[in-house]
Design an enzyme around this catalytic site. Structure first.
Site, PDB file in Angstrom:
ATOM      1  N   LYS A   9       0.880  -1.171   0.000  1.00  0.00           N
ATOM      2  CA  LYS A   9       0.000   0.000   0.000  1.00  0.00           C
ATOM      3  C   LYS A   9       0.914   1.216   0.000  1.00  0.00           C
ATOM      4  O   LYS A   9       1.567   1.518   1.004  1.00  0.00           O
ATOM      5  CB  LYS A   9      -0.915   0.010   1.222  1.00  0.00           C
ATOM      6  N   GLY A  27      -8.715   8.882   9.066  1.00  0.00           N
ATOM      7  CA  GLY A  27      -9.137   9.004  10.463  1.00  0.00           C
ATOM      8  C   GLY A  27     -10.254   9.997  10.700  1.00  0.00           C
ATOM      9  O   GLY A  27     -10.696  10.165  11.836  1.00  0.00           O
ATOM     10  N   ALA A  56      -9.769   5.090   3.449  1.00  0.00           N
ATOM     11  CA  ALA A  56      -9.676   6.253   4.363  1.00  0.00           C
ATOM     12  C   ALA A  56     -10.944   7.105   4.379  1.00  0.00           C
ATOM     13  O   ALA A  56     -11.612   7.270   3.363  1.00  0.00           O
ATOM     14  CB  ALA A  56      -8.486   7.144   4.023  1.00  0.00           C
ATOM     15  N   GLY A  57     -11.220   7.604   5.555  1.00  0.00           N
ATOM     16  CA  GLY A  57     -12.320   8.546   5.741  1.00  0.00           C
ATOM     17  C   GLY A  57     -13.640   7.908   6.119  1.00  0.00           C
ATOM     18  O   GLY A  57     -14.609   8.594   6.437  1.00  0.00           O
ATOM     19  N   ASN A  90      -9.864   1.506   9.122  1.00  0.00           N
ATOM     20  CA  ASN A  90      -9.143   1.176  10.354  1.00  0.00           C
ATOM     21  C   ASN A  90      -9.773   1.884  11.545  1.00  0.00           C
ATOM     22  O   ASN A  90     -10.346   1.288  12.437  1.00  0.00           O
ATOM     23  CB  ASN A  90      -7.668   1.571  10.187  1.00  0.00           C
ATOM     24  N   THR A  91      -9.694   3.222  11.530  1.00  0.00           N
ATOM     25  CA  THR A  91     -10.087   4.003  12.710  1.00  0.00           C
ATOM     26  C   THR A  91     -11.546   3.761  13.091  1.00  0.00           C
ATOM     27  O   THR A  91     -11.867   3.707  14.297  1.00  0.00           O
ATOM     28  CB  THR A  91      -9.859   5.504  12.436  1.00  0.00           C
TER      29      THR A  91
END
Lengths: 66, 261
Positions: free
Chosen positions: B98, B159, B186-187, B208-209
């Site tokens: 990545k 995040g 992301a996001g 992830n977050t």
């Protein structure tokens, strides 16, 4: 001979190869990879890389990531 | 009805790619992986010492038998990213990477120029590049021209949990690159965001977050897995086009009192 290991300056006795440094840092046998002066060094080359004063060594291992 | 996602030689068990950072405990990370059953899990590289912190982390991960996607998180130049990718290939024994090169510290926006440069170099070195990118169409074209089979545009800054800042741009990418594996990375904040991505025909979602910082990470991981499965099924089933006017769903023929005035 001064070598920077993961950003920290350390003194070693010359002559010295990369394998010697990794052994003294007690990371041989761990799941690691190494770069010397910003360039990746394959593990088969550790014993063949003679270090020079001021060399910058990065030793990395798996860590959490997103 | 939903076929597994195939990337390169790998048949992935899920279209959810899960990050491993920021969990309240190693146990919470493990429970989340169990609940999500992700197709890939992302990892990073950090400095190691004789204390062996990284070795302990790896011992947790390897028990799950999920393919690894290493990242170059935190790199600011192509040179850093290329060296990090080479180190990751040796550590994790995979050519997947990545590719993440930060261009703006405030938004952690990927640097499109560095991304192109590093992608070209890594493809030549035999890597399977997963570029983390903005949703810019021209950048996508350039990366595909270089040989990328996968693109990973952002939904919103890493995040942030904002969801999709620019659904129009993401739809454009899907329409323009029907044969490229597209992953929103992301996001993402809520399972509904992930479902929205999949309803657009995207191939997978990387997050992830949203799981790691949830009140109950494992439950959230399960919710994301379900939403991604639902979104994918909806895309394949054919979502109706929105209309301006109402259309009665109940037939009016033979309705009692019809036309009695």
């Amino acid at each position: 001979m001064n070598i920077i290991i993961n950003g920290q300056p350390k003194s070693f006795t010359a002559p010295l190869n990369l394998y010697d440094v990794l052994a003294q840092e007690e990371v041989i046998g761990m799941m690691i990879a190494v770069a010397r002066n910003g360039t990746f060094v394959p593990k088969d080359d550790y014993a063949h890389i003679a270090l020079e004063d001021g060399d910058d060594i990065e030793i990395v291992a798996p860590m959490q990531g997103g | 009805m939903t076929k597994p996602l195939t990337i390169g030689d790998s048949i992935l068990k899920s279209r959810l790619f899960l990050g491993t950072a920021g969990y309240p405990s190693p146990q919470a990370l493990g429970e989340s992986i169990e609940a999500a059953r992700p197709g890939l899990i992302t990892v990073s590289l950090r400095r190691e010492s004789k204390a062996g912190k990284g070795q302990n982390f790896w011992n947790i991960l390897k028990s799950f038998d999920v393919p690894i996607l290493p990242n170059t998180a935190g790199c600011h130049t192509p040179e850093e990213a290329i060296t990090t990718a080479e180190m990751a290939r040796e550590v994790f024994e995979t050519s997947r990477i990545k590719l993440e090169i930060i261009g703006d510290q405030y938004t952690i926006q990927p640097d499109p120029f560095g991304l192109v440069e590093a992608t070209e170099a890594l493809l030549k070195k035999g890597f399977e590049v997963y570029p983390y990118m903005t949703d810019d169409l021209v950048l996508a074209e350039r990366l595909v021209d270089l040989g990328c089979k996968i693109l990973m545009p952002w939904g919103a800054p890493i995040g942030s949990g904002r969801g999709l800042n620019n659904p129009y741009a993401l739809k454009q990418l899907r329409e323009r690159f029907p044969n490229i594996t597209l992953v929103v990375d992301a996001g993402i904040g809520a399972p509904s965001h992930a479902a929205q991505v999949m309803e657009m025909g995207y191939d997978a979602v990387l997050l992830n977050t949203a799981v790691a910082k949830a009140g109950y990470p494992a439950e959230m991981a399960r919710a994301f897995a379900q939403s991604i499965e639902a979104g994918r099924a909806a895309w394949l089933a054919g979502i109706i086009a929105p209309q301006e006017n109402a259309t009665p769903s109940t037939p009016l023929i033979d309705k009692p009192f019809w036309h009695q005035q």
